[in-house]
Design a protein around this motif. Structure first.
Motif, short mmCIF file in Angstrom:
data_model
loop_
_atom_site.label_atom_id
_atom_site.label_comp_id
_atom_site.label_asym_id
_atom_site.label_seq_id
_atom_site.Cartn_x
_atom_site.Cartn_y
_atom_site.Cartn_z
N LEU A 1 -8.92 59.48 23.59
CA LEU A 1 -9.75 60.51 22.97
C LEU A 1 -11.23 60.15 22.87
CD1 LEU A 1 -7.32 61.48 20.06
CD2 LEU A 1 -7.56 62.57 22.29
N ALA A 2 -11.60 58.93 23.24
CA ALA A 2 -13.01 58.55 23.14
C ALA A 2 -13.88 59.42 24.05
CB ALA A 2 -13.18 57.08 23.52
N ASP A 3 -15.07 59.73 23.56
CA ASP A 3 -16.03 60.56 24.30
C ASP A 3 -16.84 59.66 25.22
OD1 ASP A 3 -18.08 62.19 25.19
OD2 ASP A 3 -18.30 63.25 23.29
N HIS B 1 -7.47 55.15 11.17
CA HIS B 1 -8.92 55.10 11.29
C HIS B 1 -9.48 56.51 11.19
CE1 HIS B 1 -7.99 51.08 12.46
NE2 HIS B 1 -7.42 51.46 13.59
N PRO B 2 -10.28 56.81 10.16
CA PRO B 2 -10.72 58.19 9.91
C PRO B 2 -11.85 58.63 10.84
CG PRO B 2 -11.67 56.72 8.28
CD PRO B 2 -10.73 55.89 9.11
N VAL B 3 -11.91 59.93 11.04
CA VAL B 3 -12.95 60.55 11.86
C VAL B 3 -13.79 61.44 10.95
CG1 VAL B 3 -13.45 62.08 13.80
CG2 VAL B 3 -11.51 60.50 13.92
N ASP B 4 -15.11 61.27 11.00
CA ASP B 4 -16.02 62.18 10.29
C ASP B 4 -17.27 62.36 11.13
OD1 ASP B 4 -17.60 59.92 9.88
OD2 ASP B 4 -16.76 59.54 7.91
N VAL C 1 -15.84 60.13 19.32
CA VAL C 1 -14.75 60.95 19.84
C VAL C 1 -15.18 62.41 19.75
CG1 VAL C 1 -12.93 59.33 19.17
CG2 VAL C 1 -13.63 61.10 17.57
N ARG C 2 -14.42 63.28 20.38
CA ARG C 2 -14.72 64.69 20.28
C ARG C 2 -14.60 65.12 18.82
NH1 ARG C 2 -17.04 66.09 25.12
NH2 ARG C 2 -15.83 65.21 26.84
N GLY C 3 -15.67 65.66 18.26
CA GLY C 3 -15.61 66.14 16.89
C GLY C 3 -16.16 65.18 15.86
#
Length: 909
Positions: free
Chosen positions: A469-471, A431-434, A373-375
């Motif tokens: 939001l997926a890239d 679901h976390p984003v890192d 995803v973005r970021g």
């Protein structure tokens, strides 16, 4: 029930003669803009690799506003779009529905499960070494032969139905549905057609019980039903009728406020026994406005008969859920279902790759998926049996554990987890984003533990969020890398290296040829990565009474050859010394383009004695076979932008608008295989004339790059030094920097006049009479380089160094050093390819060794011209006399070494 096997029954209307298998247009429907972008990138990748059928036009259509309008609504919207674009007539169209949000396979829901890979090491379909479900579906559907009238085939992309070997006959006046035979137990899980003796569909059933199937007459005497195969063909007349009936519903489809199902509402409307009252009661009784629209649709559909074409079997690959994906791939089921599509010997499937992974120590039945995803990367833990649709209050699970426990385990209330959305796993923002997709912050979901502090601080998304939001761009690039032979093959050249290794280890000629082709195709992809074709020329820049004429010298290479060849130059740059020369005092390469009154393109090769006339754009676009005598001019016309690139465009109409036809004449006084760079320089010369016709000022650097791209377009895969040698005149040092865009720069060498005079007096330019095409030599050398052959790697370094030393010797006027470097150059070329010096060349030169200071063959070697430098002018005279009196070949002869200072010439007559 009566089922005709691959026929439409004894009373079926005669089918129009088919046009052969394949489609002209592919329309791929997707759920939203993210899936649309991802699909466009994946299709673009396949087109560049040649994995799509030649000439296939592709269109990706997203559901309006990301809202689901059903397979029927999407089909009708696409038909309307095709009608407006003029593609609904005689064109053969495939509408492929890639599915919606795929909640039972959440790892692939952001981009569509049609792109799920079927393995990591399969032979694949075309260049796609590990095919996706899309590739398998398209390959099977591509075996269908539609009637001459064309029409639209509609299919679902979530399953690949086995069609290879089936003889399917479509009716040009009726809609056709593909079905396969199955027992009642299997039919109860699918849609079923109830047919009459003539093959007409009387009614449709959905997941009916055995009793319902029997009561409806869906089972024959053996207890077999006609199961809906999910594939329909609509002839143009049927498409128009359906669009008329759906006229009041189309605005709702465009807004995303209406929906229609292909396999229920549309199929049932075409069934013979359906009644208006029963149809409306079944699909629209609760909504008066919808009921009115359905009545209108039903009336229009009644004029479209629906028949069944029965397949011989119902073998298909369906990946509906995470468990089904893992179990099907782990069991190697795809290669049992489609043995000619996947290579048994090299499948080595890893069922969880590339997006679904099962890490060490993870609980059984749990897996993680990572989505870019973005970021950063969103990491989601889930169980292979989790149902993303079931509410927490009704037994929804996360990794097999109760979803209702999430508030307790996270310390958050339900509103923080779900907001106002339904309390399902699909909508849970957990679901976390890192930056790197670490497992640490999701492990608690699988262990039944409480959420750690790091998880609470992280940005968190739901599966529903990932749909938005997926890239798509970055994920497409990464997923394409995973479709290659191994995960480490992240670039075309890495893939080429792996294929070159496979070529060396291959145990059969067929597998060796496949690996060889794969390696060279990957090299070509890297060399043409920056290929940007100019806009199609709308108006020629010269008048019908004018002709553009160009002539060019050939070249003799003196040092550094092979360093200009991809991939050597891409990774290291190149350096070559060569000279533009005339033969017999004339420029041996000529190209002329004349604008004619007649809107047609003709080609005449004087030396080949052949003439061609092109009436269709499709013929000009077919320029990939280097054995075809006119492949190069066809590719040049495409590269120049003087012809359209849409194969169905009328060439005559385009030329009429552009100002007339094109009459092209080519002449080469030097045969192919001479070693003097004939084909490449002639290609550059022709490009110069076409550039002028297109209204562009020919630039030598751009022409050199264009000729290199021509090499890739016709798949000869050569380097850049040949065209550089003829475009720029005189003695020169040509260099390029590392990188995909190989644009050589030429620096003129200015030797003292005494050096030039002595070199002319002592040189013998000799045509051996033998010819050898450089393509096979080139392929062998490239493969050795890709495999890291130490001899080739060392030779490359010495070739570049030798070119710079040769340039210094020429500038200094040191003829002795010149001969040392020329002899070294011959030896280095022999090291690169030992077969490049043949007895036909070696013998005569060995007999003259006492008279010669040095000699080297031209180009890649093995035939054609060579340059020898005698020890003195008198020795040169004796050598010429010996070769003239006792020629080693009937066609052998000597030429004086005559430099050409100008290079390519261009004029408008």
């Amino acid at each position: 029930m009566a089922c005709a096997r691959s026929r439409l029954g004894p009373k079926a209307a005669p089918a129009a003669h088919p046009r052969g298998p394949g489609f002209d247009v592919l329309v791929l429907t997707v759920a939203n803009r993210v899936q649309k972008r991802y699909a466009e990138r994946m299709l673009e990748i396949r087109r560049r690799l040649g994995a799509l059928p030649a000439g296939l036009r592709t269109i990706v259509v997203a559901d309006p506003a990301g809202k689901r309008i059903g397979s029927g609504g999407s089909t009708l919207l696409c038909m309307g779009m095709l009608r407006r674009a003029g593609l609904l007539g005689s064109h053969r169209v495939l509408i492929l529905h890639s599915g919606g949000d795929s909640r039972r396979l959440p790892a692939w829901s952001p981009f569509g499960k049609i792109w799920v890979p079927l393995g990591r090491m399969g032979r694949g379909l075309g260049p796609m070494n590990a095919p996706a479900l899309f590739d398998l579906v398209l390959a099977e559907l591509g075996t269908l032969a539609l009637p001459a009238a064309g029409g639209v085939v509609v299919a679902s992309g979530d399953a690949a139905l086995r069609l290879t070997g089936e003889r399917v006959v479509f009716d040009a006046r009726a809609a056709t549905a593909l079905a396969f035979p199955g027992p009642a137990a299997r039919a109860a899980r699918h849609g079923v057609f109830v047919t009459g003796r003539d093959g007409h569909v009387r009614r449709t059933l959905q997941k009916a019980s055995r009793a319902e199937l029997r009561a409806a007459g869906a089972l024959d005497r053996r207890g077999v039903a006609a199961i809906d195969g999910g594939i329909f063909h609509f002839p143009p007349s049927a498409c128009r009728a359906l669009l008329r009936g759906a006229s009041t519903m189309l605005p709702g489809f465009r807004r995303g406020t209406a929906s229609l199902d292909l396999y229920q509402e549309i199929a049932d409307a075409l069934a013979r026994d359906a009644t208006p009252a029963g149809y409306v009661a079944r699909f629209g009784a609760a909504d008066p406005a919808r009921a009115r629209a359905l009545r209108a649709f039903f009336r229009a559909a009644r004029g479209v008969p629906l028949r069944v074409a029965m397949l011989s079997s119902g073998s298909f690959l369906h990946l509906g859920s995470t468990r089904e994906l893992i179990e099907r791939l782990a069991s190697r089921e795809p290669e049992r279902l489609f043995p000619d599509r996947l290579d048994r010997a090299r499948t080595h499937l890893r069922p969880h790759e590339p997006r679904i992974a099962h890490g060490p120590g993870m609980p059984n039945g749990c897996c993680i998926s990572r989505v870019r995803v973005r970021g950063g990367i969103c990491t989601a833990a889930h169980g292979i049996d989790d149902d993303c649709k079931t509410d927490a209050a009704h037994g929804g699970t996360l990794c097999g554990l109760p979803l209702a426990d999430l508030p307790l385990r996270t310390g958050m209330d339900a509103g923080a987890i779900w907001g106002r959305s339904p309390h399902t796993l699909w909508h849970a923002r957990i679901h976390p984003v890192d930056a790197d997709g670490r497992l640490l912050h999701v492990r608690w979901m699988m262990d039944g533990a409480r959420a750690p502090a790091g998880w609470k601080r992280a940005r968190r998304l739901s599966f529903a969020d990932l749909m938005r939001l997926a890239d798509a761009d970055r994920t497409a690039r990464e997923d394409h890398a995973d479709h290659r032979l191994t995960r480490r093959a992240r670039t075309p050249l890495e893939r080429a290296r792996i294929a070159a290794e496979m070529e060396a280890l291959a145990t059969s000629a067929a597998s060796r040829a496949r690996a060889r082709a794969s390696a060279l195709a990957a090299v070509g992809e890297s060399a043409s990565a920056d290929l940007a074709l100019p806009a199609v020329v709308r108006r020629f820049a010269v008048r019908p009474d004018q002709a553009v004429w160009a002539s060019a010298p050939v070249r003799i290479d003196l040092a550094g050859g092979w360093s200009d060849t991809p991939p050597l130059c891409i990774e290291h740059g190149g350096a070559v010394v060569n000279a533009a020369i005339t033969l017999g005092g004339t420029l041996p390469l000529q190209a002329m383009v004349r604008v004619t009154e007649e809107p047609a393109i003709t080609l005449h090769s004087v030396d080949a004695g052949r003439t061609a006339r092109y009436a269709h754009v499709r013929t000009l676009l077919d320029h990939h076979d280097p054995r075809a005598w006119d492949a190069l001019p066809r590719a040049a016309l495409v590269l120049s932008g003087l012809v359209p690139r849409e194969p169905r465009t009328s060439l005559r109409s385009h030329l009429e608008r552009a100002g007339g036809g094109l009459a092209i004449t080519l002449f080469s006084a030097v045969p192919r295989g001479s070693g003097l760079g004939t084909s490449s320089i002639l290609g550059a010369t022709l490009l110069a004339t076409l550039e002028r016709v297109a209204g562009r000022t020919p630039d030598r650097a751009r022409l050199a790059r264009g000729a290199s791209l021509l090499e890739q377009m016709i798949r000869t895969r050569g380097g850049w030094q040949d065209q550089a040698g003829g475009l720029w005149g005189g003695l020169k040092l040509c260099t390029s920097a590392p990188g995909a865009e190989q644009a050589p720069e030429a620096v003129a060498l200015a030797p003292p006049p005494a050096f030039t005079r002595a070199l002319r007096e002592r040189s013998i330019l000799f045509y051996s009479g033998h010819r050898r095409m450089a393509r096979n030599i080139l392929e062998t050398v490239v493969l050795r380089y890709l495999r890291g052959d130490p001899q080739v790697l060392e030779a490359r370094q010495r070739l570049v160094a030798g070119a710079r030393l040769m340039a210094a010797a020429v500038e200094a006027g040191d003829l002795d050093e010149f001969t040392v470097r020329l002899a070294e150059y011959r030896d280095l070329k022999r090291a690169v390819d030992p077969a490049s010096v043949t007895p036909a060349l070696e013998g005569p030169m060995s007999a003259l060794a006492r008279e010669l200071s040095a000699w080297s063959f031209a180009g890649a070697g093995g035939g054609g011209f060579l340059l020898a430098v005698a020890r003195s002018p008198a020795a040169a005279a004796r050598v010429r006399a010996r070769l003239t009196d006792l020629p080693p070949h009937p066609h052998a002869r000597c030429f004086p070494l005559e430099f050409d200072a100008a290079g390519v010439r261009l004029s408008v007559l």
